[in-house]
Write an enzyme that holds these catalytic residues in place. Structure first.
Site, PDB file in Angstrom:
ATOM      1  N   GLU A 256       0.822  -1.220   0.000  1.00 31.35           N
ATOM      2  CA  GLU A 256       0.000   0.000   0.000  1.00 31.35           C
ATOM      3  C   GLU A 256       0.859   1.274   0.000  1.00 31.35           C
ATOM      4  OE1 GLU A 256      -2.941  -0.430   3.123  1.00 31.35           O
ATOM      5  OE2 GLU A 256      -4.072  -1.873   1.908  1.00 31.35           O
TER       6      GLU A 256
ATOM      7  N   GLU B 207      -5.332  -9.105   0.188  1.00 28.61           N
ATOM      8  CA  GLU B 207      -6.136  -8.838   1.381  1.00 28.61           C
ATOM      9  C   GLU B 207      -7.589  -8.682   0.953  1.00 28.61           C
ATOM     10  OE1 GLU B 207      -4.787  -5.571   3.852  1.00 28.61           O
ATOM     11  OE2 GLU B 207      -2.673  -6.115   3.550  1.00 28.61           O
TER      12      GLU B 207
END
Length: 477
Positions: A169, A366
């Site tokens: 991220e 995820e």
């Protein structure tokens, strides 16, 4: 009549059914066996709840945890290596042998149990040593230190690890520079530092992509992207354009640079409009072109709805001053933390990625549902998580039928783990860990109902996953 088209109709037999965690959120042992301090450790210490010193103590429960993974039937496990457990200060002369021994033990256990390791090199835990020495990712020196760390790890474990994720991220930590230990009292200077850290991370990853292709040409390496899927609040072009622009700047920028090897024009315009200068040097363009990813890791949780704010004073959104506000869609099931249950959104999101980068291999790194949970006579009845998994796996199958090249699904998370701002209240795990925000208790592991549901998903290659009818899908079961 025989169908003349040969499209995938289901999950392939070699599909990697997995689960995810990250080092600082599960390992604990933050001050043991030579590990150095990280910005994630310091952030957790400022929390009113537990910190990383013990966490959920995966470091000392690794054999038990991998045995639970094997019993579940996992085909893959996505986890991260702590940079500071390998190089305690980030750039030490020699790596920490006890840290290497821990990851060797974990990887060997996974391989022995036929679980494919999917390894993230950097997940929110920059070593404090390089932050104090030169500012960490706000300084170009971080490129060579990260490259040296990544090279060490690739050479140590690359014989057993075939899937690598470079940075988790990135756009989030560029937009919230404090997560990389980057601070400044001047807001514009902070943005300047944040965007240069973003640029240095792009360059560092490109160098590591190229290295991995050279050392292990059969391996896959790419970024782990925070993939926002945004919808406009209404049908106005202004709100639609703003939602798209946010997707570009938060999600597609990381994919574009990784796969196309250049900074996209929309990002360059943002820099010019914001009066931000990047530390661009001779040879940088070639570094980006020479090092490209060969797959994508996507962190996808839910869809979001945004509208242009009518307020005069801009608000902070994900650490960035913005003129938009998030709107809750009460037609959907929503978690306490404003995640919506919108599984069709995953199929839509994957189609968009496939349109942009046709047939790129994709790992869902995820995807999960948070809840407050209590142990009831050794059991946790997490019906909403089961519904979430069923819905998203069903739509994942539909995306594969659409022609999207999804090769693995790793829901967040295998274990309950530390959420820095929410302690142990915000539980994602398939396995309950018996501790709370303040007391370690016995740290015993208890598979939840979702563990057994997912166990059957893996055993049957998702034949137990069905489409819920409209009424069932709306219920908060």
């Amino acid at each position: 009549m025989t169908n003349q088209f040969h499209l995938k109709e289901d999950f392939p037999q070699d599909f990697l059914w997995g689960a995810s965690t990250s080092a600082f959120q599960v390992e604990g042992a933050a001050n043991e066996d030579g590990k150095g301090l990280t910005v994630a450790d310091l952030r957790s210490q400022k929390s009113k709840y537990l910190d990383t010193s013990v966490g959920v103590d995966h470091y000392h429960h690794v054999e038990e945890d991998v045995a639970l993974m094997a019993k579940l039937g996992l085909k893959s496990y996505r986890f991260s290596i702590s940079w500071a457990r390998i190089f305690p200060n980030g750039n030490d002369q020699e790596p920490n042998q006890k840290g290497i021994a821990f990851y060797n033990r974990l990887i060997n256990l996974l391989v022995e149990n036929k679980i494919e390791p999917i390894v993230t090199l950097f997940h929110f835990d920059c070593p404090i040593g390089i932050i104090r020495e030169y500012g960490g990712w706000s300084n170009r020196q971080a490129i060579s230190d990260y490259y040296r760390y990544a090279k060490t790890v690739l050479e140590l474990f690359g014989d057993r690890v075939k899937y690598w994720l470079t940075i988790n991220e990135q756009s989030l930590i560029a937009n919230v520079p404090a997560m990389n230990g980057i601070t400044d009292s001047d807001k514009h200077q902070l943005r300047q530092k944040g965007e240069n850290s973003n640029y240095y991370m792009f360059l560092a990853q490109a160098k590591v992509y190229a290295l991995c292709h050279k050392l292990y040409p059969e391996s896959k390496i790419g970024p782990a992207v925070s993939y926002m899927t945004n919808f406009p609040y209404d049908h106005t072009s202004a709100n639609a354009l703003k939602s798209k622009s946010m997707e570009d700047m938060i999600s597609f920028i990381d994919m574009d640079v990784a796969l196309r090897g250049e900074l996209p024009s929309y990002y360059k315009r943002y820099l010019l409009d914001s009066n931000i200068e990047l530390d661009v040097q001779d040879g940088d363009e070639q570094i980006l072109q020479n090092g490209k990813a060969n797959f994508l890791g996507l962190n996808w949780y839910s869809t979001s709805v945004f509208k242009l704010s009518q307020e005069q004073s801009p608000k902070m959104l994900d650490g960035v001053i913005s003129n938009v506000e998030k709107v809750r869609d009460d037609r959907l099931m929503n978690s306490e933390w404003d995640f919506s249950y919108d599984p069709v959104g995953l199929r839509f999101a994957l189609q968009k990625v496939n349109d942009r980068y046709p047939n790129i291999p994709i790992i869902i790194t995820e995807c999960g549902w948070p809840e407050r949970e209590e142990l009831e006579e050794g059991k946790v009845h997490d019906t909403k998580r089961i519904k979430y998994l069923n819905g998203h796996i069903y739509e994942l199958r539909e995306a594969i039928k659409d022609g999207v090249n999804v090769i693995s699904f790793n829901p967040w998370s295998f274990l309950d783990l530390l959420s820095v701002n929410d302690g142990m209240d915000k539980r994602y795990g398939l396995v309950f860990v018996n501790r709370d925000n303040y007391a370690e208790k016995d740290l015993a592991r208890y598979p939840k109902d979702s563990y057994y549901f997912y166990q059957k998903v893996i055993a049957t290659n998702a034949q137990n996953v069905v489409k819920l009818n409209i009424d069932e899908d709306k219920e908060e079961i």
